[in-house]
Write an enzyme that holds these catalytic residues in place. Structure first.
Site, mmCIF file in Angstrom:
data_model
loop_
_atom_site.group_PDB
_atom_site.id
_atom_site.type_symbol
_atom_site.label_atom_id
_atom_site.label_comp_id
_atom_site.label_asym_id
_atom_site.label_seq_id
_atom_site.Cartn_x
_atom_site.Cartn_y
_atom_site.Cartn_z
ATOM 1 N N GLU A 288 0.821 -1.219 0.000
ATOM 2 C CA GLU A 288 0.000 0.000 0.000
ATOM 3 C C GLU A 288 0.847 1.257 0.000
ATOM 4 O O GLU A 288 0.408 2.311 -0.450
ATOM 5 C CB GLU A 288 -0.935 0.003 1.226
ATOM 6 C CG GLU A 288 -2.336 -0.386 0.852
ATOM 7 C CD GLU A 288 -3.362 -0.214 1.964
ATOM 8 O OE1 GLU A 288 -4.394 -0.881 1.861
ATOM 9 O OE2 GLU A 288 -3.167 0.563 2.921
ATOM 10 N N HIS A 309 8.602 -26.561 -1.814
ATOM 11 C CA HIS A 309 7.934 -27.656 -2.532
ATOM 12 C C HIS A 309 6.747 -27.147 -3.345
ATOM 13 O O HIS A 309 5.907 -27.923 -3.774
ATOM 14 C CB HIS A 309 7.502 -28.736 -1.538
ATOM 15 C CG HIS A 309 8.673 -29.321 -0.817
ATOM 16 N ND1 HIS A 309 9.249 -30.517 -1.155
ATOM 17 C CD2 HIS A 309 9.420 -28.823 0.205
ATOM 18 C CE1 HIS A 309 10.279 -30.757 -0.352
ATOM 19 N NE2 HIS A 309 10.412 -29.738 0.477
ATOM 20 N N LYS A 423 -13.987 0.490 -4.247
ATOM 21 C CA LYS A 423 -15.070 0.860 -3.326
ATOM 22 C C LYS A 423 -16.138 1.658 -4.074
ATOM 23 O O LYS A 423 -17.336 1.420 -3.909
ATOM 24 C CB LYS A 423 -14.524 1.717 -2.177
ATOM 25 C CG LYS A 423 -13.635 0.961 -1.214
ATOM 26 C CD LYS A 423 -13.297 1.848 -0.032
ATOM 27 C CE LYS A 423 -12.181 1.280 0.801
ATOM 28 N NZ LYS A 423 -11.651 2.232 1.755
HETATM 29 O O1 PA5 Z 1 -3.184 1.044 5.990
HETATM 30 C C1 PA5 Z 1 -4.266 1.551 5.770
HETATM 31 O O2 PA5 Z 1 -4.470 2.775 5.875
HETATM 32 C C2 PA5 Z 1 -5.453 0.687 5.393
HETATM 33 O O3 PA5 Z 1 -5.066 -0.620 5.165
HETATM 34 C C3 PA5 Z 1 -6.495 0.717 6.497
HETATM 35 O O4 PA5 Z 1 -5.914 0.275 7.690
HETATM 36 C C4 PA5 Z 1 -7.679 -0.168 6.140
HETATM 37 O O5 PA5 Z 1 -8.207 0.212 4.920
HETATM 38 C C5 PA5 Z 1 -8.753 -0.055 7.222
HETATM 39 O O6 PA5 Z 1 -9.163 1.262 7.376
HETATM 40 P P1 PA5 Z 1 -9.974 1.754 8.641
HETATM 41 O O7 PA5 Z 1 -9.098 1.579 9.842
HETATM 42 O O8 PA5 Z 1 -10.290 3.182 8.375
HETATM 43 O O9 PA5 Z 1 -11.194 0.888 8.731
#
Ligand code: PA5
Length: 438
Positions: A288, A309, A423
């Site tokens: 990310e 394996h 989303k």
């Molecule tokens: O690292 C990040 O920002 C994302 O992976 C969030 O943690 C994830 O989308 C969950 O978001 P939230 O804590 O707002 O529910």
């Protein structure tokens, strides 16, 4: 110090001179991160091991104790950065079959995770597993609006209220969210749930050392003081701006130099199955943070010798766009000796009195040699043993390396604009108000 992480480069082709050509750039990034930290969002994790909120920390320990006393099951509701860190630490530092152990042996609640997918089957099976046992739940969402945990929380609120009644349910629901904003904050305020704060200068994937990770970790009776001490040691160690003396920065530089040489997939390797979720956490952190603007190293994971394996063949002889980072734990926590057998039909007597740990390490040595000879560069991160301090150290090491690496790649390691795309489509398809197709 036993808590140290030592970096080893197991390939030729990038020498010290080439690494040190990045020193000036790294120093600039080092200063930029520190200069911005005071003012900007998403850099709070940089000094968290020393600046964390001590009052909140004590509250976490107190609530974790209560949960251990009054619950057989603890349900963690969250997705991405809001659950992976906790699961990574818990699974690394508790027995491999923790959740399957009888309660008397485990002594702490079974810890289950939900809200990290959209499967009704998963949710249903989880409820069946809980049965009529006592439970507490912790919903974790910074935005407070993420669909997966929101659906799971709606389900579990109802479940808790039906089981305990509204008043008792309130005492068993813990909310970790933003200090002021979001639907979850509003709901928590209205229902007077016990709440924990996700600092607004720390993004989801950098938040494991806040209440996001610390409450579930503490429920598993893992010493969070020691975890923070390990991270603090790392914070101090990697505050060195000179690349020559900073292994964390060296790791960030090495992966970028490899990327420039068309090695665009990094496999994080472990020989310890308990690190499975640590790899998942690492994949999310780097994926990310770096995968944007059509750039970035693809973060993959492998568990050896299991995956030797399955993926082994590809790694040895497939496309040469891979490199590996191996986590080497010098001493296993438990060891098993191989015994002499009179018949020796399995021809294993040559291993008599040797340990599984030794065999595992020989497999690692052999694999590193085979893969590097097959043009898969290997970086090894050696650590003495797996404990709270080393996990704290690793968390800080990778968070900092990820930020520096993203900056070297010239992307913003703290945003995730791409995650919104699916989303929007999903909300349109589901007919969410405000998302109607134009
Ligand atoms: O690292 C990040 O920002 C994302 O992976 C969030 O943690 C994830 O989308 C969950 O978001 P939230 O804590 O707002 O529910």
């Amino acid at each position: 110090m036993a808590n140290n992480v030592k970096l080893e480069v197991k390939f030729s082709g990038i020498d010290t001179k080439e690494i040190m050509l990045q020193a000036e750039q790294v120093e600039k990034i080092h200063q930029e991160l520190r200069a911005k930290q005071a003012k900007e969002n998403f850099l709070g994790w940089l000094t968290l091991p020393t600046s964390y909120n001590k009052i909140e920390f004590e509250k976490i320990k107190k609530c974790a104790k209560k949960i251990r006393e009054d619950s057989d099951v603890f349900v963690v509701i969250g997705i991405g950065g809001s659950y992976l860190g906790a699961r990574a630490v818990i699974e690394s530092l508790t027995p491999t079959f923790y959740n399957l152990l009888p309660k008397e042996q485990r002594k702490t609640p079974q810890i289950l995770y939900v809200g990290n997918n959209m499967s009704g089957t998963y949710l249903n099976d989880l409820v069946e597993l809980i049965g009529n046992r006592d439970l507490s739940i912790n919903v974790i969402s910074k935005s407070g609006t993420t669909t997966e945990p929101a659906i799971a929380f709606r389900f579990f609120r109802e479940f808790m209220e039906n089981k305990y009644g509204v008043k008792e349910a309130r005492k068993r629901i813990y909310v970790t969210t933003d200090k002021e904003k979001g639907a979850l904050r509003t709901l928590a305020k209205k229902e007077r749930y016990e709440t924990f704060i996700i600092p607004n200068n720390i993004g989801g994937r950098y938040s494991v050392l806040t209440a996001v990770g610390l409450l579930p970790i503490s429920v598993a009776d893992i010493d969070i003081e020691k975890l923070m001490a390990g991270a603090r040691f790392a914070q101090e160690k990697y505050s060195e701006e000179n690349l020559k003396y900073n292994d964390c920065y060296k790791y960030a530089v090495l992966r970028n130099l490899l990327y420039q040489k068309e090695k665009n997939i990094e496999i994080l390797v472990t020989y310890e199955p308990k690190l499975h979720y640590f790899i998942e956490w690492w994949k999310q952190l780097f994926g990310e943070s770096e995968g944007k603007e059509q750039k970035g190293i693809f973060p993959a994971g492998a568990e050896f010798t299991t995956d030797l394996h399955s993926l082994g063949q590809y790694i040895q002889e497939g496309r040469r766009n891979l490199f590996e980072t191996v986590i080497n734990i010098e001493k296993q926590e438990a060891n098993v000796q191989i015994h002499f057998d009179e018949d020796n039909l399995d021809e294993l007597n040559y291993l008599e009195t040797r340990t599984m740990d030794e065999v595992n390490h020989k497999a690692m040595q052999a694999t590193i040699q085979a893969h590097t000879e097959g043009d898969v560069p290997n970086i090894v991160l050696n650590v003495d043993k797996l404990n709270e301090e080393t996990m704290g150290h690793f968390i800080y090491f990778f968070e900092l390396a990820c930020a520096v690496s993203g900056k070297l790649l010239k992307v913003d390691p703290f945003n995730q604009p791409g995650v919104e795309k699916y989303k929007i489509n999903m909300f349109q398809l589901l007919g969410k108000p405000g998302y109607e197709e134009k």
